[in-house]
Design a protein around this motif. Sequence first.
Motif, short mmCIF file in Angstrom:
data_model
loop_
_atom_site.label_atom_id
_atom_site.label_comp_id
_atom_site.label_asym_id
_atom_site.label_seq_id
_atom_site.Cartn_x
_atom_site.Cartn_y
_atom_site.Cartn_z
N ALA A 19 5.12 3.74 10.72
CA ALA A 19 4.28 4.90 10.43
C ALA A 19 2.85 4.74 10.90
O ALA A 19 1.92 4.55 10.11
CB ALA A 19 4.34 5.21 8.93
N GLY B 225 -5.05 -3.51 2.28
CA GLY B 225 -3.96 -2.56 2.51
C GLY B 225 -3.25 -2.22 1.22
O GLY B 225 -3.39 -2.91 0.20
N VAL B 226 -2.50 -1.16 1.28
CA VAL B 226 -1.77 -0.69 0.10
C VAL B 226 -0.60 -1.63 -0.21
O VAL B 226 -0.33 -1.93 -1.37
CB VAL B 226 -1.31 0.77 0.34
CG1 VAL B 226 -0.30 1.21 -0.70
CG2 VAL B 226 -2.53 1.68 0.33
N VAL B 227 0.06 -2.13 0.82
CA VAL B 227 1.14 -3.09 0.58
C VAL B 227 0.58 -4.35 -0.09
O VAL B 227 1.11 -4.83 -1.09
CB VAL B 227 1.89 -3.44 1.89
CG1 VAL B 227 2.88 -4.56 1.67
CG2 VAL B 227 2.60 -2.20 2.44
N PHE C 56 0.13 -3.54 -3.76
CA PHE C 56 1.23 -3.56 -4.74
C PHE C 56 1.79 -4.97 -4.91
O PHE C 56 2.25 -5.31 -6.00
CB PHE C 56 2.26 -2.42 -4.61
CG PHE C 56 2.94 -2.13 -3.32
CD1 PHE C 56 3.82 -3.03 -2.75
CD2 PHE C 56 2.73 -0.91 -2.68
CE1 PHE C 56 4.48 -2.73 -1.59
CE2 PHE C 56 3.39 -0.60 -1.49
CZ PHE C 56 4.27 -1.53 -0.94
N TYR D 188 10.38 3.29 0.67
CA TYR D 188 9.63 2.39 1.56
C TYR D 188 9.97 0.92 1.25
O TYR D 188 9.72 0.45 0.14
CB TYR D 188 8.15 2.69 1.34
CG TYR D 188 7.18 1.93 2.21
CD1 TYR D 188 7.29 1.97 3.60
CD2 TYR D 188 6.14 1.20 1.64
CE1 TYR D 188 6.39 1.28 4.39
CE2 TYR D 188 5.22 0.52 2.43
CZ TYR D 188 5.37 0.56 3.80
OH TYR D 188 4.47 -0.11 4.58
N MET E 102 8.28 -1.99 -0.80
CA MET E 102 8.30 -1.91 -2.28
C MET E 102 9.44 -2.76 -2.84
O MET E 102 9.30 -3.36 -3.90
CB MET E 102 8.43 -0.46 -2.74
CG MET E 102 7.18 0.34 -2.41
SD MET E 102 7.31 2.03 -3.02
CE MET E 102 5.70 2.66 -2.50
N CYS F 23 6.13 6.02 -5.58
CA CYS F 23 5.77 6.45 -4.23
C CYS F 23 5.52 7.96 -4.27
O CYS F 23 6.45 8.75 -4.44
CB CYS F 23 6.92 6.12 -3.27
SG CYS F 23 6.41 6.16 -1.55
N ASN G 272 8.03 8.49 0.42
CA ASN G 272 8.55 8.11 1.73
C ASN G 272 9.84 7.35 1.48
O ASN G 272 9.80 6.32 0.82
CB ASN G 272 7.50 7.23 2.43
CG ASN G 272 8.06 6.41 3.58
OD1 ASN G 272 9.11 6.73 4.12
ND2 ASN G 272 7.35 5.36 3.96
N ASP H 282 1.46 4.61 -5.53
CA ASP H 282 1.09 4.52 -4.11
C ASP H 282 0.94 5.94 -3.57
O ASP H 282 1.93 6.65 -3.37
CB ASP H 282 2.18 3.74 -3.38
CG ASP H 282 1.97 3.69 -1.86
OD1 ASP H 282 1.14 4.45 -1.33
OD2 ASP H 282 2.67 2.90 -1.21
N ILE I 275 -0.66 6.85 -0.67
CA ILE I 275 -1.18 6.73 0.70
C ILE I 275 -0.89 7.99 1.53
O ILE I 275 -1.65 8.31 2.44
CB ILE I 275 -0.63 5.46 1.39
CG1 ILE I 275 -1.45 5.11 2.63
CG2 ILE I 275 0.84 5.58 1.74
CD1 ILE I 275 -1.17 3.73 3.21
N HIS I 276 0.19 8.71 1.20
CA HIS I 276 0.53 9.90 2.00
C HIS I 276 -0.07 11.19 1.41
O HIS I 276 0.34 12.28 1.78
CB HIS I 276 2.06 10.04 2.09
CG HIS I 276 2.71 8.97 2.92
ND1 HIS I 276 2.67 8.96 4.30
CD2 HIS I 276 3.40 7.85 2.57
CE1 HIS I 276 3.32 7.90 4.76
NE2 HIS I 276 3.76 7.20 3.74
N SER J 284 -5.74 5.27 5.95
CA SER J 284 -5.07 4.72 7.13
C SER J 284 -3.93 5.58 7.65
O SER J 284 -3.77 5.72 8.86
CB SER J 284 -4.56 3.31 6.81
OG SER J 284 -3.83 3.32 5.61
N LYS J 285 -3.11 6.18 6.76
CA LYS J 285 -2.06 7.08 7.26
C LYS J 285 -2.71 8.36 7.77
O LYS J 285 -2.40 8.85 8.84
CB LYS J 285 -1.06 7.49 6.17
CG LYS J 285 -0.12 6.45 5.67
CD LYS J 285 0.85 5.92 6.68
CE LYS J 285 0.86 4.44 6.50
NZ LYS J 285 1.38 3.62 7.49
#
Length: 397
Positions: free
Chosen positions: A40, A98-100, A103, A124, A127, A172, A176, A204, A206-207, A239-240
């Motif tokens: 992505a 970062g988001v990853v 978490f 995703y 996760m 999420c 995603n 999360d 992010i989207h 970032s997305k």
Amino acid sequence: MKSEEFVKSYAVERHGTASLKWDALGVRFGDPDLTAMWVADMEFKVPEVVQEALHERVDHGVFGYTMAPDSYYEAFINWQKKHHDTVVEKDWIRFSPGVVASFYNCVNAFTKEGDGVIIQSPVYYPMHNAAIDTHRKLVRSELKRIDGRYYMDLEDFEAKIVSESVKLFILCSPHNPAGRIWSEEELDQVLSICAKHDVLVVSDEIHQDILLGGRKFVSSLSVNNGAYHKNLIVLTAPSKTFNLACLLNSNVIIPDPELRAEYDLRMKAFNQVELSILGIVAAEAAYKGGEDWLEGLLDTIESNFNYLKTELTTKFPKVVVTELEATYLMWIDLTAYVKPEDTKDFIQNKCHLAIDFGEWFSDACKGFVRLNMATDPKYVKFAADQITRELAKLESE
Ligand SMILES: Cc1ncc(COP(=O)(O)O)c(C=O)c1O
């Protein structure tokens, strides 16, 4: 801005630029000549305002330790208020590359080995890994699919929280690859189950800005007038939205003072990471001046999605395309035409595409594919031509 102008102004060739998506095809998929529609990120340059701000910073020529200036906080807080009607206070914000990473940090900080971490699959895959890699118990509550649309299975979710000693939920939102924007009612229900069983929610988001058809997003922060702040950590990033993943800047929002103090304390043990100066500069510029660009991006994603959906479903009506309410990741069920075990051969060797395979998101989704629509329409047309041609061959066999 409309899609045509957006694509003309920002679409860019990425081969040979150390791009994971394009230059790692040989390593990741065993074929460097595939057309990349997987990971992505996008084939679009960032808004001019972002490039200009970065140029200015680079021209200064010093990249010493940094701090987020007040202007960053202001830009981010204004964006949340204006776009999502979400109130965020400066004190609530922490940073992460970062988001990853966040978490994983939350799982490490707030659970111990063997504790249950619940996710809503298909979801995703990092996760899943955040529980597996840290030796927690991965607990999957499968979403329900009705006519291609996904819903939370709240009964199953609550039962598993109880039976599997779940301590943390990675939500999420938007989802995603299910493409769902959860309604406030759905969020209220799932968050109240977590509150009842004292489960920490890591949301999360992010989207949150990739919203199609003029739809609105509801942050977990705003649900029921902030009723769930006590057990809530929200993750967001530019970032997305603005294609900035490798500038390594994301936001961690913790409204509850006690939880925030605990987070700060626990994070000391394993998160001694400095801020990315270029990440902060780019994010601030994007939040301040990226709206017109984002409009062009959304128009492009929507027209790519509609094109591929129409091509596939008019020619092959049993292909199930999940509606894209949010995210730029199109989720397609090919199982009516392609045997699940043949999907990889079909997609890579017949269609010459690199995509995300359904089983990466859930064991139940072998035979599904996820295609990235934040790309030059020429690649979407290529994918449509390839898939429809190969499906036609299968049908005539
Ligand atoms: C739901 C979700 N969370 C997180 C990420 C990645 O976040 P980051 O690059 O900040 O680690 C992605 C990327 O696709 C995503 O889809």
